[in-house]
Design an enzyme around this catalytic site. Sequence first.
Site: not given
Lengths: 267, 319
Positions: B85, B39, B169, B111, B60, B119, B12
Amino acid sequence: MNELMQICMQIRIDILKMIHNAKSGHPGGSLSCVEILTALYKQVLKFDPKNPKSEERDRFVLSKGHASSAYYAILAECGYFPKEELMTFRKFGSRLQGHPSNLYLDCVEVPTGSLGQGLSMACGIAISLKLDKNPASVFCLMGDGELQEGSCWEAFMNADTRNLNNLIAIIDRNKLQIDGKTENIKKLDNLKQKIESFNWNVIEVDGHDISQITNACLKAKESDKPTAIIANTIKGKGVSFMEDNTGWHGKAPNDEELSLALKELEV
Amino acid sequence: MVTALMELKSLRKAYGETLVELGSENKNIVVLDADVSSSTQTKMFAQKFPNRFFNSGIAEQDMITTAAGLASQGKIPFVSTFAMFATGRTYDQIRNSICYSKFNVKIVATHGGVTVGEDGASHQALEDIALMRNLPNMTVIVPADYNECRQAIKYAVENERPMYIRIPRINLPDIFDNSYKFTLTAKVVEKGDDISIISNGDTLIESIKAGQMLKQKGISAQIIHCPVVKPIDKNILKLISNCKNKMLFTVENHSIVGGLGSAISELITDEGLGLKLVRIGVNDQFGQSGTAEELLDYYGISAIKISEKVIYEMKTTIL
Protein backbone atom coordinates in the site's frame (compact mmCIF):
# COMPACT_ATOMS: atom_id res chain seq x y z
CA MET A 1 -11.90 51.37 -12.24
CA ASN A 2 -10.16 50.83 -8.91
CA GLU A 3 -6.59 49.64 -8.59
CA LEU A 4 -7.42 46.02 -7.78
CA MET A 5 -9.77 45.73 -10.73
CA GLN A 6 -7.04 47.14 -12.92
CA ILE A 7 -4.65 44.51 -11.65
CA CYS A 8 -7.23 41.81 -12.43
CA MET A 9 -7.61 43.15 -15.94
CA GLN A 10 -3.84 43.20 -16.44
CA ILE A 11 -3.54 39.63 -15.16
CA ARG A 12 -6.24 38.49 -17.58
CA ILE A 13 -4.30 40.14 -20.40
CA ASP A 14 -1.08 38.47 -19.22
CA ILE A 15 -2.79 35.07 -19.04
CA LEU A 16 -4.06 35.31 -22.59
CA LYS A 17 -0.76 36.61 -23.98
CA MET A 18 1.22 33.93 -22.14
CA ILE A 19 -0.99 31.09 -23.35
CA HIS A 20 -1.12 32.48 -26.87
CA ASN A 21 2.66 32.83 -26.91
CA ALA A 22 3.14 29.32 -25.50
CA LYS A 23 0.54 27.96 -27.93
CA SER A 24 -0.73 25.89 -25.01
CA GLY A 25 -2.09 26.28 -21.51
CA HIS A 26 -5.36 26.53 -19.59
CA PRO A 27 -7.22 29.81 -20.10
CA GLY A 28 -10.62 28.83 -18.64
CA GLY A 29 -9.58 27.87 -15.13
CA SER A 30 -6.91 30.59 -15.03
CA LEU A 31 -9.36 33.35 -15.88
CA SER A 32 -11.84 32.07 -13.29
CA CYS A 33 -9.43 32.47 -10.36
CA VAL A 34 -8.00 35.93 -11.14
CA GLU A 35 -9.96 37.75 -8.42
CA ILE A 36 -9.16 35.01 -5.91
CA LEU A 37 -5.42 35.32 -6.55
CA THR A 38 -5.58 39.11 -6.57
CA ALA A 39 -7.45 39.19 -3.27
CA LEU A 40 -4.92 36.77 -1.77
CA TYR A 41 -1.74 38.42 -3.01
CA LYS A 42 -2.91 42.03 -2.72
CA GLN A 43 -5.06 41.91 0.41
CA VAL A 44 -4.52 38.78 2.48
CA LEU A 45 -1.19 36.95 2.26
CA LYS A 46 1.90 38.06 4.16
CA PHE A 47 5.01 37.65 1.99
CA ASP A 48 8.25 39.27 0.93
CA PRO A 49 9.30 38.74 -2.70
CA LYS A 50 12.91 39.50 -1.71
CA ASN A 51 12.83 36.80 0.91
CA PRO A 52 10.54 34.09 -0.45
CA LYS A 53 11.43 31.64 2.33
CA SER A 54 10.88 34.00 5.28
CA GLU A 55 9.52 32.18 8.33
CA GLU A 56 6.65 34.67 8.69
CA ARG A 57 5.24 34.21 5.21
CA ASP A 58 1.78 32.83 4.72
CA ARG A 59 2.06 29.66 2.66
CA PHE A 60 0.20 29.26 -0.61
CA VAL A 61 -0.46 26.04 -2.55
CA LEU A 62 -1.94 26.13 -6.04
CA SER A 63 -3.58 22.73 -5.96
CA LYS A 64 -5.15 23.40 -9.36
CA GLY A 65 -1.67 23.61 -10.85
CA HIS A 66 -2.98 24.04 -14.37
CA ALA A 67 -3.96 27.63 -13.44
CA SER A 68 -0.23 28.35 -13.50
CA SER A 69 -0.52 31.24 -15.97
CA ALA A 70 -2.68 33.19 -13.49
CA TYR A 71 -0.33 32.26 -10.65
CA TYR A 72 2.81 33.37 -12.49
CA ALA A 73 1.11 36.59 -13.59
CA ILE A 74 0.25 37.59 -10.01
CA LEU A 75 3.72 36.56 -8.79
CA ALA A 76 5.28 38.84 -11.43
CA GLU A 77 2.84 41.60 -10.47
CA CYS A 78 4.04 41.23 -6.86
CA GLY A 79 7.68 41.50 -7.90
CA TYR A 80 8.89 37.91 -7.55
CA PHE A 81 10.40 38.08 -11.03
CA PRO A 82 10.36 40.52 -13.98
CA LYS A 83 7.17 40.67 -16.01
CA GLU A 84 9.12 40.01 -19.22
CA GLU A 85 9.78 36.51 -17.94
CA LEU A 86 6.07 35.72 -18.33
CA MET A 87 6.65 35.26 -22.05
CA THR A 88 8.92 32.28 -21.32
CA PHE A 89 5.89 30.42 -19.89
CA ARG A 90 5.94 26.73 -20.94
CA LYS A 91 9.08 27.23 -23.04
CA PHE A 92 12.15 25.04 -22.88
CA GLY A 93 14.50 26.20 -20.14
CA SER A 94 11.91 28.42 -18.45
CA ARG A 95 11.36 28.65 -14.70
CA LEU A 96 7.68 29.00 -15.55
CA GLN A 97 6.95 25.32 -16.09
CA GLY A 98 3.57 24.17 -17.39
CA HIS A 99 2.63 23.32 -13.82
CA PRO A 100 4.40 25.01 -10.89
CA SER A 101 7.35 23.37 -9.18
CA ASN A 102 9.44 24.29 -6.16
CA LEU A 103 12.52 23.14 -8.10
CA TYR A 104 12.16 26.04 -10.50
CA LEU A 105 10.82 28.85 -8.30
CA ASP A 106 11.70 29.44 -4.65
CA CYS A 107 8.33 30.97 -3.86
CA VAL A 108 6.50 27.77 -4.87
CA GLU A 109 6.10 25.66 -1.73
CA VAL A 110 5.25 22.31 -3.32
CA PRO A 111 4.89 20.95 -6.85
CA THR A 112 1.38 20.60 -8.21
CA GLY A 113 -0.22 19.48 -11.42
CA SER A 114 -1.40 16.02 -10.50
CA LEU A 115 -4.82 16.88 -9.07
CA GLY A 116 -5.98 15.87 -5.63
CA GLN A 117 -2.62 16.28 -3.92
CA GLY A 118 -2.49 19.97 -3.01
CA LEU A 119 -4.80 19.92 -0.02
CA SER A 120 -2.92 17.04 1.64
CA MET A 121 0.37 18.86 1.11
CA ALA A 122 -1.22 22.01 2.53
CA CYS A 123 -2.24 19.92 5.57
CA GLY A 124 1.38 18.83 5.94
CA ILE A 125 2.51 22.45 5.81
CA ALA A 126 -0.17 23.46 8.34
CA ILE A 127 0.92 20.66 10.71
CA SER A 128 4.54 21.76 10.36
CA LEU A 129 3.63 25.38 11.20
CA LYS A 130 1.73 24.23 14.29
CA LEU A 131 4.67 22.10 15.44
CA ASP A 132 6.90 25.15 15.09
CA LYS A 133 4.33 27.41 16.80
CA ASN A 134 4.45 29.58 13.70
CA PRO A 135 1.29 31.74 13.44
CA ALA A 136 1.32 31.88 9.62
CA SER A 137 -1.63 30.54 7.63
CA VAL A 138 -1.77 28.12 4.70
CA PHE A 139 -4.00 28.90 1.72
CA CYS A 140 -4.78 26.23 -0.82
CA LEU A 141 -6.52 27.09 -4.08
CA MET A 142 -8.37 24.09 -5.47
CA GLY A 143 -10.40 23.40 -8.57
CA ASP A 144 -13.92 22.08 -8.14
CA GLY A 145 -13.46 19.21 -10.59
CA GLU A 146 -10.43 18.22 -8.56
CA LEU A 147 -12.77 17.35 -5.69
CA GLN A 148 -13.72 14.24 -7.64
CA GLU A 149 -10.36 12.85 -6.53
CA GLY A 150 -11.03 10.83 -3.39
CA SER A 151 -7.72 11.91 -1.91
CA CYS A 152 -9.18 15.43 -1.40
CA TRP A 153 -11.69 13.99 1.04
CA GLU A 154 -8.94 12.12 2.87
CA ALA A 155 -7.37 15.55 3.33
CA PHE A 156 -10.62 17.12 4.56
CA MET A 157 -10.75 14.40 7.24
CA ASN A 158 -7.08 14.90 8.06
CA ALA A 159 -7.48 18.67 8.61
CA ASP A 160 -10.47 18.11 10.88
CA THR A 161 -8.67 15.41 12.89
CA ARG A 162 -5.63 17.66 13.43
CA ASN A 163 -7.70 20.83 14.08
CA LEU A 164 -5.88 22.68 11.34
CA ASN A 165 -7.57 26.04 11.78
CA ASN A 166 -4.51 27.60 10.14
CA LEU A 167 -5.58 25.99 6.85
CA ILE A 168 -7.89 27.73 4.37
CA ALA A 169 -8.97 25.99 1.19
CA ILE A 170 -10.46 28.15 -1.55
CA ILE A 171 -12.47 26.23 -4.11
CA ASP A 172 -12.75 27.80 -7.55
CA ARG A 173 -16.29 26.60 -8.22
CA ASN A 174 -16.58 27.26 -11.93
CA LYS A 175 -18.71 24.12 -12.42
CA LEU A 176 -16.89 22.98 -15.55
CA GLN A 177 -14.25 20.38 -16.22
CA ILE A 178 -12.55 19.17 -19.41
CA ASP A 179 -15.37 16.92 -20.56
CA GLY A 180 -18.29 19.11 -19.53
CA LYS A 181 -20.31 20.20 -16.53
CA THR A 182 -19.15 18.82 -13.17
CA GLU A 183 -22.76 17.93 -12.33
CA ASN A 184 -23.08 15.78 -15.46
CA ILE A 185 -19.79 13.97 -14.93
CA LYS A 186 -19.46 13.37 -11.21
CA LYS A 187 -21.77 15.37 -9.01
CA LEU A 188 -20.42 17.86 -6.51
CA ASP A 189 -23.71 19.52 -5.64
CA ASN A 190 -24.54 20.44 -2.05
CA LEU A 191 -20.81 21.09 -1.82
CA LYS A 192 -21.22 23.38 1.19
CA GLN A 193 -23.06 20.68 3.14
CA LYS A 194 -20.61 18.02 2.00
CA ILE A 195 -17.62 19.93 3.36
CA GLU A 196 -19.50 21.11 6.47
CA SER A 197 -20.25 17.48 7.24
CA PHE A 198 -16.47 16.97 7.42
CA ASN A 199 -16.59 19.50 10.28
CA TRP A 200 -15.06 22.36 8.33
CA ASN A 201 -16.14 25.98 8.51
CA VAL A 202 -17.56 26.81 5.06
CA ILE A 203 -18.10 30.28 3.58
CA GLU A 204 -19.64 30.80 0.17
CA VAL A 205 -18.72 33.91 -1.84
CA ASP A 206 -18.95 35.45 -5.28
CA GLY A 207 -15.53 34.46 -6.58
CA HIS A 208 -15.28 37.53 -8.75
CA ASP A 209 -15.90 39.95 -5.87
CA ILE A 210 -12.54 40.82 -4.32
CA SER A 211 -13.98 42.31 -1.13
CA GLN A 212 -16.14 39.23 -0.49
CA ILE A 213 -13.12 36.94 -0.99
CA THR A 214 -10.91 39.12 1.21
CA ASN A 215 -13.46 39.29 4.00
CA ALA A 216 -13.98 35.53 3.89
CA CYS A 217 -10.22 34.94 4.12
CA LEU A 218 -9.87 37.30 7.08
CA LYS A 219 -12.80 35.63 8.82
CA ALA A 220 -11.27 32.22 8.07
CA LYS A 221 -8.04 33.25 9.79
CA GLU A 222 -10.03 33.73 13.02
CA SER A 223 -11.84 30.38 12.74
CA ASP A 224 -11.27 27.61 15.25
CA LYS A 225 -11.75 25.06 12.45
CA PRO A 226 -10.24 24.65 9.00
CA THR A 227 -12.16 26.79 6.53
CA ALA A 228 -13.26 26.16 2.97
CA ILE A 229 -14.26 29.16 0.92
CA ILE A 230 -16.46 28.15 -1.99
CA ALA A 231 -15.86 30.84 -4.56
CA ASN A 232 -18.58 30.71 -7.21
CA THR A 233 -16.94 31.70 -10.46
CA ILE A 234 -17.38 31.66 -14.20
CA LYS A 235 -14.84 29.66 -16.15
CA GLY A 236 -13.17 31.86 -18.75
CA LYS A 237 -14.37 35.00 -16.93
CA GLY A 238 -13.75 38.27 -18.76
CA VAL A 239 -13.69 36.98 -22.32
CA SER A 240 -17.21 36.62 -23.71
CA PHE A 241 -16.53 33.68 -26.00
CA MET A 242 -14.59 31.80 -23.34
CA GLU A 243 -17.06 32.32 -20.50
CA ASP A 244 -18.77 29.17 -19.27
CA ASN A 245 -17.42 27.34 -22.30
CA THR A 246 -15.82 23.93 -21.68
CA GLY A 247 -13.91 24.15 -24.95
CA TRP A 248 -11.54 26.70 -23.41
CA HIS A 249 -10.25 24.50 -20.58
CA GLY A 250 -6.96 23.68 -22.21
CA LYS A 251 -6.75 25.46 -25.53
CA ALA A 252 -4.62 28.42 -26.63
CA PRO A 253 -6.27 31.31 -28.48
CA ASN A 254 -5.01 31.89 -32.02
CA ASP A 255 -3.95 35.37 -33.21
CA GLU A 256 -7.47 36.42 -34.10
CA GLU A 257 -8.99 35.10 -30.88
CA LEU A 258 -6.30 36.81 -28.85
CA SER A 259 -6.94 40.20 -30.43
CA LEU A 260 -10.71 39.78 -29.97
CA ALA A 261 -10.18 38.89 -26.32
CA LEU A 262 -7.76 41.73 -25.68
CA LYS A 263 -10.17 44.19 -27.29
CA GLU A 264 -12.88 43.10 -24.84
CA LEU A 265 -10.53 43.35 -21.85
CA GLU A 266 -8.87 46.62 -22.75
CA VAL A 267 -12.16 48.54 -23.10
CA MET B 1 31.91 -10.03 8.67
CA VAL B 2 29.28 -12.71 8.88
CA THR B 3 28.38 -13.82 12.36
CA ALA B 4 26.73 -17.19 12.56
CA LEU B 5 24.28 -16.48 15.37
CA MET B 6 20.93 -18.03 14.64
CA GLU B 7 18.87 -15.98 17.08
CA LEU B 8 16.15 -14.34 14.98
CA LYS B 9 15.60 -10.62 15.25
CA SER B 10 12.89 -8.31 14.01
CA LEU B 11 13.91 -5.68 11.48
CA ARG B 12 10.65 -3.88 12.18
CA LYS B 13 11.68 -3.61 15.81
CA ALA B 14 15.05 -2.30 14.67
CA TYR B 15 13.19 0.38 12.77
CA GLY B 16 10.94 1.34 15.68
CA GLU B 17 13.80 1.47 18.19
CA THR B 18 16.05 3.49 15.90
CA LEU B 19 13.29 5.99 15.20
CA VAL B 20 12.88 6.57 18.93
CA GLU B 21 16.63 7.03 19.41
CA LEU B 22 17.01 9.41 16.50
CA GLY B 23 13.77 11.18 17.33
CA SER B 24 15.17 12.11 20.75
CA GLU B 25 18.14 13.85 19.13
CA ASN B 26 16.43 15.36 16.12
CA LYS B 27 13.18 17.23 16.68
CA ASN B 28 12.59 17.55 12.95
CA ILE B 29 11.82 13.84 12.69
CA VAL B 30 8.10 13.23 12.34
CA VAL B 31 6.41 9.88 11.73
CA LEU B 32 3.30 8.99 9.79
CA ASP B 33 1.54 5.66 9.62
CA ALA B 34 -1.63 4.34 8.01
CA ASP B 35 -3.34 2.39 10.79
CA VAL B 36 -0.70 -0.33 11.04
CA SER B 37 1.63 1.22 13.61
CA SER B 38 1.66 -1.97 15.68
CA SER B 39 2.84 -3.94 12.67
CA THR B 40 5.36 -1.41 11.37
CA GLN B 41 6.51 -0.69 14.95
CA THR B 42 6.14 3.07 14.53
CA LYS B 43 3.97 2.82 17.64
CA MET B 44 7.21 2.99 19.67
CA PHE B 45 7.76 6.50 18.32
CA ALA B 46 4.05 7.32 18.74
CA GLN B 47 4.23 6.46 22.43
CA LYS B 48 7.39 8.47 23.04
CA PHE B 49 6.59 11.48 20.85
CA PRO B 50 2.82 11.67 20.41
CA ASN B 51 3.02 15.26 19.11
CA ARG B 52 5.26 14.22 16.25
CA PHE B 53 3.31 11.13 15.26
CA PHE B 54 0.42 11.33 12.80
CA ASN B 55 -1.81 8.38 12.13
CA SER B 56 -3.33 8.97 8.72
CA GLY B 57 -5.80 6.18 9.16
CA ILE B 58 -6.51 4.00 6.16
CA ALA B 59 -5.58 6.78 3.74
CA GLU B 60 -2.17 6.12 2.24
CA GLN B 61 -2.40 8.77 -0.46
CA ASP B 62 -3.11 11.43 2.15
CA MET B 63 -0.25 10.13 4.29
CA ILE B 64 2.30 10.40 1.48
CA THR B 65 1.25 13.89 0.37
CA THR B 66 0.97 15.17 3.95
CA ALA B 67 4.55 13.97 4.41
CA ALA B 68 5.54 15.92 1.28
CA GLY B 69 4.03 19.06 2.81
CA LEU B 70 5.87 18.47 6.08
CA ALA B 71 9.15 17.94 4.23
CA SER B 72 8.62 21.16 2.25
CA GLN B 73 8.91 23.00 5.57
CA GLY B 74 12.10 21.25 6.68
CA LYS B 75 10.70 18.31 8.62
CA ILE B 76 12.08 14.79 8.10
CA PRO B 77 9.01 12.60 7.72
CA PHE B 78 9.23 8.82 8.06
CA VAL B 79 6.19 7.27 6.45
CA SER B 80 5.25 3.66 7.06
CA THR B 81 2.76 1.06 6.07
CA PHE B 82 2.89 -2.28 4.25
CA ALA B 83 5.01 -2.19 1.08
CA MET B 84 2.00 -3.07 -1.07
CA PHE B 85 0.00 0.00 0.00
CA ALA B 86 2.99 2.30 0.53
CA THR B 87 3.94 2.10 -3.14
CA GLY B 88 1.10 0.72 -5.24
CA ARG B 89 -1.71 2.94 -4.08
CA THR B 90 0.46 6.02 -3.81
CA TYR B 91 2.69 5.86 -6.86
CA ASP B 92 1.46 9.16 -8.32
CA GLN B 93 1.83 10.89 -4.94
CA ILE B 94 5.38 9.58 -4.51
CA ARG B 95 6.32 10.52 -8.04
CA ASN B 96 4.83 13.99 -8.22
CA SER B 97 4.91 15.19 -4.62
CA ILE B 98 8.13 13.61 -3.32
CA CYS B 99 10.56 12.57 -6.04
CA TYR B 100 9.92 15.39 -8.52
CA SER B 101 10.27 17.97 -5.75
CA LYS B 102 13.25 16.13 -4.14
CA PHE B 103 11.52 16.29 -0.75
CA ASN B 104 13.28 14.62 2.14
CA VAL B 105 10.67 11.95 2.81
CA LYS B 106 11.64 8.45 3.99
CA ILE B 107 9.18 5.75 3.03
CA VAL B 108 9.91 2.79 5.25
CA ALA B 109 7.69 -0.03 4.04
CA THR B 110 7.34 -3.26 5.94
CA HIS B 111 5.92 -6.60 4.77
CA GLY B 112 7.77 -6.76 1.46
CA GLY B 113 7.66 -9.96 -0.59
CA VAL B 114 6.06 -13.39 -0.22
CA THR B 115 7.30 -13.78 3.35
CA VAL B 116 4.22 -11.78 4.39
CA GLY B 117 2.80 -15.31 4.37
CA GLU B 118 -0.77 -16.13 5.26
CA ASP B 119 -2.34 -12.82 4.14
CA GLY B 120 -1.76 -13.89 0.56
CA ALA B 121 -1.28 -12.12 -2.75
CA SER B 122 -3.21 -8.92 -1.95
CA HIS B 123 -0.70 -8.09 0.78
CA GLN B 124 2.51 -9.42 -0.75
CA ALA B 125 4.32 -6.59 -2.53
CA LEU B 126 6.36 -8.13 -5.34
CA GLU B 127 6.51 -5.04 -7.51
CA ASP B 128 7.38 -2.29 -5.01
CA ILE B 129 11.11 -2.17 -5.72
CA ALA B 130 10.40 -1.97 -9.45
CA LEU B 131 8.00 0.91 -8.84
CA MET B 132 10.41 2.83 -6.63
CA ARG B 133 13.51 2.08 -8.69
CA ASN B 134 12.17 3.79 -11.78
CA LEU B 135 11.63 7.11 -10.00
CA PRO B 136 14.28 9.81 -10.48
CA ASN B 137 15.85 11.12 -7.23
CA MET B 138 14.81 8.00 -5.27
CA THR B 139 17.23 5.83 -3.29
CA VAL B 140 16.07 2.24 -2.74
CA ILE B 141 17.46 0.26 0.19
CA VAL B 142 16.69 -3.36 1.14
CA PRO B 143 18.42 -4.22 4.43
CA ALA B 144 19.16 -7.82 5.29
CA ASP B 145 19.33 -7.94 9.07
CA TYR B 146 18.64 -6.11 12.32
CA ASN B 147 21.92 -4.19 12.49
CA GLU B 148 21.83 -3.15 8.88
CA CYS B 149 18.24 -1.98 9.25
CA ARG B 150 19.23 0.23 12.18
CA GLN B 151 22.15 1.65 10.23
CA ALA B 152 20.02 2.26 7.14
CA ILE B 153 17.55 4.31 9.19
CA LYS B 154 20.44 6.40 10.57
CA TYR B 155 21.77 6.83 7.05
CA ALA B 156 18.33 8.02 5.95
CA VAL B 157 18.28 10.77 8.58
CA GLU B 158 21.81 11.87 7.72
CA ASN B 159 21.24 12.11 3.97
CA GLU B 160 18.72 14.59 2.66
CA ARG B 161 16.77 13.07 -0.24
CA PRO B 162 13.79 10.81 -0.89
CA MET B 163 14.33 7.20 0.14
CA TYR B 164 12.49 3.93 0.03
CA ILE B 165 13.52 1.36 2.62
CA ARG B 166 11.91 -2.07 2.36
CA ILE B 167 11.90 -4.34 5.37
CA PRO B 168 10.50 -7.85 5.68
CA ARG B 169 7.83 -9.15 7.99
CA ILE B 170 9.86 -12.14 9.11
CA ASN B 171 12.58 -12.12 11.73
CA LEU B 172 16.11 -12.81 10.55
CA PRO B 173 19.43 -13.93 12.04
CA ASP B 174 22.28 -11.45 12.39
CA ILE B 175 24.56 -11.31 9.39
CA PHE B 176 26.42 -8.17 10.43
CA ASP B 177 27.62 -7.22 13.90
CA ASN B 178 26.86 -3.91 15.53
CA SER B 179 30.05 -2.30 14.25
CA TYR B 180 28.58 -2.50 10.75
CA LYS B 181 28.41 0.83 8.96
CA PHE B 182 25.88 1.28 6.20
CA THR B 183 27.10 2.60 2.86
CA LEU B 184 25.68 2.59 -0.64
CA THR B 185 28.14 -0.11 -1.73
CA ALA B 186 27.71 -3.80 -2.39
CA LYS B 187 29.75 -6.10 -0.17
CA VAL B 188 31.05 -9.65 -0.31
CA VAL B 189 29.61 -11.54 2.66
CA GLU B 190 31.03 -14.96 1.73
CA LYS B 191 34.11 -15.49 -0.39
CA GLY B 192 34.02 -17.87 -3.33
CA ASP B 193 35.57 -18.15 -6.77
CA ASP B 194 33.33 -20.26 -9.02
CA ILE B 195 30.16 -18.22 -9.29
CA SER B 196 28.56 -15.13 -7.69
CA ILE B 197 25.17 -14.92 -6.04
CA ILE B 198 23.88 -11.39 -5.46
CA SER B 199 21.02 -10.83 -3.06
CA ASN B 200 19.58 -8.55 -0.38
CA GLY B 201 16.74 -8.40 2.16
CA ASP B 202 15.39 -11.63 3.59
CA THR B 203 16.81 -13.73 0.75
CA LEU B 204 20.40 -12.85 1.66
CA ILE B 205 20.43 -15.40 4.47
CA GLU B 206 18.86 -17.96 2.11
CA SER B 207 21.64 -17.24 -0.39
CA ILE B 208 24.31 -17.63 2.29
CA LYS B 209 22.83 -20.99 3.27
CA ALA B 210 22.62 -21.97 -0.40
CA GLY B 211 26.33 -21.16 -0.66
CA GLN B 212 27.06 -23.57 2.19
CA MET B 213 25.06 -26.30 0.43
CA LEU B 214 26.89 -25.63 -2.82
CA LYS B 215 30.23 -25.90 -1.05
CA GLN B 216 29.37 -29.50 -0.12
CA LYS B 217 28.81 -30.15 -3.83
CA GLY B 218 32.19 -28.68 -4.67
CA ILE B 219 30.95 -25.33 -5.93
CA SER B 220 32.55 -22.24 -4.43
CA ALA B 221 29.98 -19.44 -4.44
CA GLN B 222 30.79 -15.83 -3.68
CA ILE B 223 27.81 -14.25 -1.91
CA ILE B 224 27.41 -10.54 -2.53
CA HIS B 225 25.02 -8.38 -0.57
CA CYS B 226 23.56 -5.52 -2.60
CA PRO B 227 21.42 -3.56 -0.13
CA VAL B 228 21.05 -0.56 -2.41
CA VAL B 229 19.09 -1.33 -5.57
CA LYS B 230 19.24 2.30 -6.59
CA PRO B 231 21.74 3.83 -7.18
CA ILE B 232 23.26 0.46 -8.05
CA ASP B 233 26.92 0.08 -7.10
CA LYS B 234 28.99 -0.31 -10.28
CA ASN B 235 31.81 -1.80 -8.25
CA ILE B 236 29.75 -4.98 -8.18
CA LEU B 237 31.22 -5.71 -11.63
CA LYS B 238 34.68 -5.82 -10.12
CA LEU B 239 33.47 -8.17 -7.41
CA ILE B 240 31.92 -10.63 -9.85
CA SER B 241 35.03 -10.59 -12.04
CA ASN B 242 36.79 -12.49 -9.24
CA CYS B 243 34.87 -15.64 -10.19
CA LYS B 244 36.03 -18.10 -12.83
CA ASN B 245 32.64 -18.97 -14.24
CA LYS B 246 30.95 -16.55 -16.61
CA MET B 247 27.68 -17.08 -14.80
CA LEU B 248 26.05 -15.17 -11.98
CA PHE B 249 22.80 -15.29 -10.06
CA THR B 250 20.55 -12.74 -8.43
CA VAL B 251 18.14 -13.77 -5.69
CA GLU B 252 15.29 -11.54 -4.54
CA ASN B 253 12.01 -11.73 -2.67
CA HIS B 254 10.36 -9.73 -5.45
CA SER B 255 9.26 -10.17 -9.03
CA ILE B 256 12.14 -10.88 -11.37
CA VAL B 257 10.72 -7.97 -13.41
CA GLY B 258 12.16 -4.64 -12.36
CA GLY B 259 13.96 -5.44 -9.12
CA LEU B 260 17.52 -6.35 -8.14
CA GLY B 261 17.92 -8.84 -10.99
CA SER B 262 16.86 -6.24 -13.50
CA ALA B 263 19.22 -3.66 -12.01
CA ILE B 264 22.18 -6.06 -12.26
CA SER B 265 21.08 -7.11 -15.73
CA GLU B 266 21.11 -3.47 -16.88
CA LEU B 267 24.54 -3.00 -15.35
CA ILE B 268 26.17 -5.95 -17.11
CA THR B 269 24.40 -5.18 -20.39
CA ASP B 270 25.52 -1.54 -20.28
CA GLU B 271 29.09 -2.68 -19.75
CA GLY B 272 28.83 -5.18 -22.61
CA LEU B 273 29.98 -8.05 -20.45
CA GLY B 274 29.41 -11.49 -21.93
CA LEU B 275 27.96 -12.96 -18.77
CA LYS B 276 25.02 -15.25 -18.20
CA LEU B 277 22.75 -13.83 -15.49
CA VAL B 278 20.12 -16.06 -13.91
CA ARG B 279 17.47 -14.02 -12.11
CA ILE B 280 15.99 -15.98 -9.25
CA GLY B 281 12.85 -14.46 -7.77
CA VAL B 282 9.11 -14.60 -8.12
CA ASN B 283 8.65 -15.42 -11.75
CA ASP B 284 6.18 -12.74 -12.91
CA GLN B 285 3.42 -14.20 -10.75
CA PHE B 286 1.28 -13.23 -7.79
CA GLY B 287 1.86 -14.77 -4.38
CA GLN B 288 -0.57 -16.81 -2.28
CA SER B 289 -1.28 -17.83 1.30
CA GLY B 290 1.08 -20.10 3.19
CA THR B 291 3.85 -19.91 5.73
CA ALA B 292 6.88 -17.81 4.86
CA GLU B 293 8.98 -21.00 4.61
CA GLU B 294 6.49 -22.71 2.30
CA LEU B 295 6.31 -19.68 0.05
CA LEU B 296 10.08 -19.11 -0.12
CA ASP B 297 10.34 -22.70 -1.21
CA TYR B 298 7.43 -22.65 -3.66
CA TYR B 299 8.70 -19.52 -5.42
CA GLY B 300 12.24 -20.89 -5.62
CA ILE B 301 13.96 -18.52 -3.22
CA SER B 302 14.67 -20.83 -0.28
CA ALA B 303 18.28 -21.96 0.31
CA ILE B 304 17.65 -25.44 -1.08
CA LYS B 305 15.84 -24.18 -4.17
CA ILE B 306 18.53 -21.59 -4.84
CA SER B 307 21.27 -24.20 -4.60
CA GLU B 308 19.35 -26.60 -6.85
CA LYS B 309 18.87 -23.86 -9.41
CA VAL B 310 22.57 -22.99 -9.37
CA ILE B 311 23.57 -26.61 -9.88
CA TYR B 312 21.02 -27.08 -12.67
CA GLU B 313 22.14 -23.95 -14.50
CA MET B 314 25.81 -24.82 -14.15
CA LYS B 315 25.15 -28.29 -15.57
CA THR B 316 22.93 -27.27 -18.46
CA THR B 317 24.31 -23.96 -19.61
CA ILE B 318 27.07 -24.02 -22.16
CA LEU B 319 29.05 -20.80 -22.11
